[in-house]
Design an enzyme around this catalytic site. Structure first.
Site, short mmCIF file in Angstrom:
data_model
loop_
_atom_site.label_atom_id
_atom_site.label_comp_id
_atom_site.label_asym_id
_atom_site.label_seq_id
_atom_site.Cartn_x
_atom_site.Cartn_y
_atom_site.Cartn_z
N ASP A 1 -23.94 64.66 13.47
CA ASP A 1 -25.26 64.76 14.13
C ASP A 1 -26.00 63.43 14.05
O ASP A 1 -26.69 63.04 15.00
CB ASP A 1 -26.08 65.86 13.48
CG ASP A 1 -25.50 67.25 13.71
OD1 ASP A 1 -24.81 67.44 14.73
OD2 ASP A 1 -25.71 68.14 12.87
N ASN B 1 -21.91 54.36 14.23
CA ASN B 1 -20.96 54.38 13.11
C ASN B 1 -21.65 54.04 11.80
O ASN B 1 -21.44 54.69 10.77
CB ASN B 1 -19.85 53.36 13.36
CG ASN B 1 -18.53 54.02 13.73
OD1 ASN B 1 -18.32 55.20 13.53
ND2 ASN B 1 -17.64 53.23 14.28
N GLY C 1 -13.80 60.25 11.67
CA GLY C 1 -14.17 60.21 10.26
C GLY C 1 -14.13 58.80 9.73
O GLY C 1 -14.67 57.85 10.33
#
Length: 349
Positions: free
Chosen positions: A268, A299, A236
């Site tokens: 995704d 990222n 996350g």
């Protein structure tokens, strides 16, 4: 550079998205702030991410350097037609999408908490579960350079495709979501494994442990023992842990600090961005530095996605992802032995 062929085999769903200040308690009714529908499904989302992050917005498909092929199943209904049209609008080849008579298209009910951007999803597979091993007597011809799989189609079908890929030595990226424990032999066909912390816990049977995946522990060793060369654990906002088990090296790449509007589809987007860059890099020319550059790009793409509402509509194009100040990953990372001794694998500028 030759054109690379990426084939995504997976789900196509219509997303029914509700945004609310909080999740209602049992028996409680809340008035929500908004409701939307959109195209989704982990397979289709990852296909769109591959397509968009392989080229600039408005550019021709032939300029991407990759052809993106979707294989899946929809029902003979309005949802199914919209799902196919959505893929086509992003330049994705849909010859492998079967329309199943008598089946409804897959549907995902998504509840988004506005304050945190976190989501909760209920998925009805419907036509996705009509995709059976008998639909895959062989892999597509010509063979793909990369196959991407998830677990929103029947597990028996995924295992069959993995067997075919192993026999043909086709590179495979597996995103085991929703996560279930797979037989050990399945991982022998997987070259790239991308999981979040919950999925990592489930596939290694470490659910309920309070260990952080950013720290060394028995749970990390179980993940390494699966035998996959490239393992990525997304954290996350904290970024991603990247493990190269072949050279026993690890690095934690930091996440981008952004305001989260909706986290749906971020994973995704990460998979699609990573896969598109992976295919372009060529299977035999990747060192640790190259892999970390791929992770950094993925990222950044995921961080762009969470700043918008929606799923496929929130996925950025390649020119929308900043490449400025790319982290200097050359020579970065630490050995597994150093990690076991407590050395911090996080990248330091």
């Amino acid at each position: 550079m030759p054109t690379r062929n990426i084939t995504i085999i997976g789900s196509l769903n219509t997303d029914l998205i509700t945004r609310t200040s909080r999740v209602p308690a049992a028996g409680e009714t809340l008035i929500t702030s908004s409701y939307d529908t959109g195209c989704g499904g982990k397979g289709a989302n990852q296909a769109v991410a591959c397509a968009r992050l392989s080229r600039e917005k408005g550019s021709e498909v032939k300029e991407a350097g990759c052809t993106i092929n979707m294989i899946g199943a929809v029902g003979d209904d309005m949802f199914g037609r919209d799902l196919i049209n959505g893929l086509v609008s992003n330049g994705i080849d849909v010859d492998g999408v079967r329309v199943k008579d008598g089946e409804k298209s897959g549907v995902a009910v998504i509840i988004v908490e506005e304050e945190s951007g976190e989501n909760r999803i209920l998925m009805s597979p419907n036509a996705n579960y009509a995709l059976r091993p008998s639909d895959f007597k062989s892999l597509p011809d010509p063979l793909p350079d990369l196959i991407i799989l998830q677990l929103e189609i029947p597990l028996i079908t995924v295992l069959h495709i993995l067997k075919l890929a192993r026999e043909k030595n086709v590179e495979v990226l597996l995103n085991p979501a929703p996560a279930v424990k797979l037989p050990q032999e399945a991982y022998s066909a997987v070259n790239h494994l991308i999981v979040n912390e919950t999925e990592a816990s489930i596939i290694t049977s470490t659910t309920g442990q309070n260990n952080s995946w950013a720290l060394w522990g028995e749970h990390i060793q179980r993940l390494i023992d699966l035998g996959v060369r490239h393992v990525l654990v997304t954290l996350g906002a904290e970024g991603v842990i990247y493990l190269d088990t072949g050279i026993q090296r690890v690095l934690q790449a930091p996440g981008e600090k952004v305001t989260v509007i909706d986290s749906t589809g971020a994973g995704d987007t990460f998979v699609g961005a990573y896969a598109g860059m992976l295919a372009k890099s060529g299977r035999g020319s990747r060192d640790f530095t190259c892999m970390m550059e791929l992770v950094d790009f993925a990222n950044r793409a995921a961080a762009k996605t969470v700043q918008k509402g929606g799923v496929q509509s929130a996925i950025p194009w390649r020119n929308e992802v900043s490449l400025e100040n790319t982290l200097a990953f050359a020579g970065s990372g630490i050995s597994f032995d150093e990690w076991k001794k407590g050395v911090d694998p996080a990248f330091k500028k």
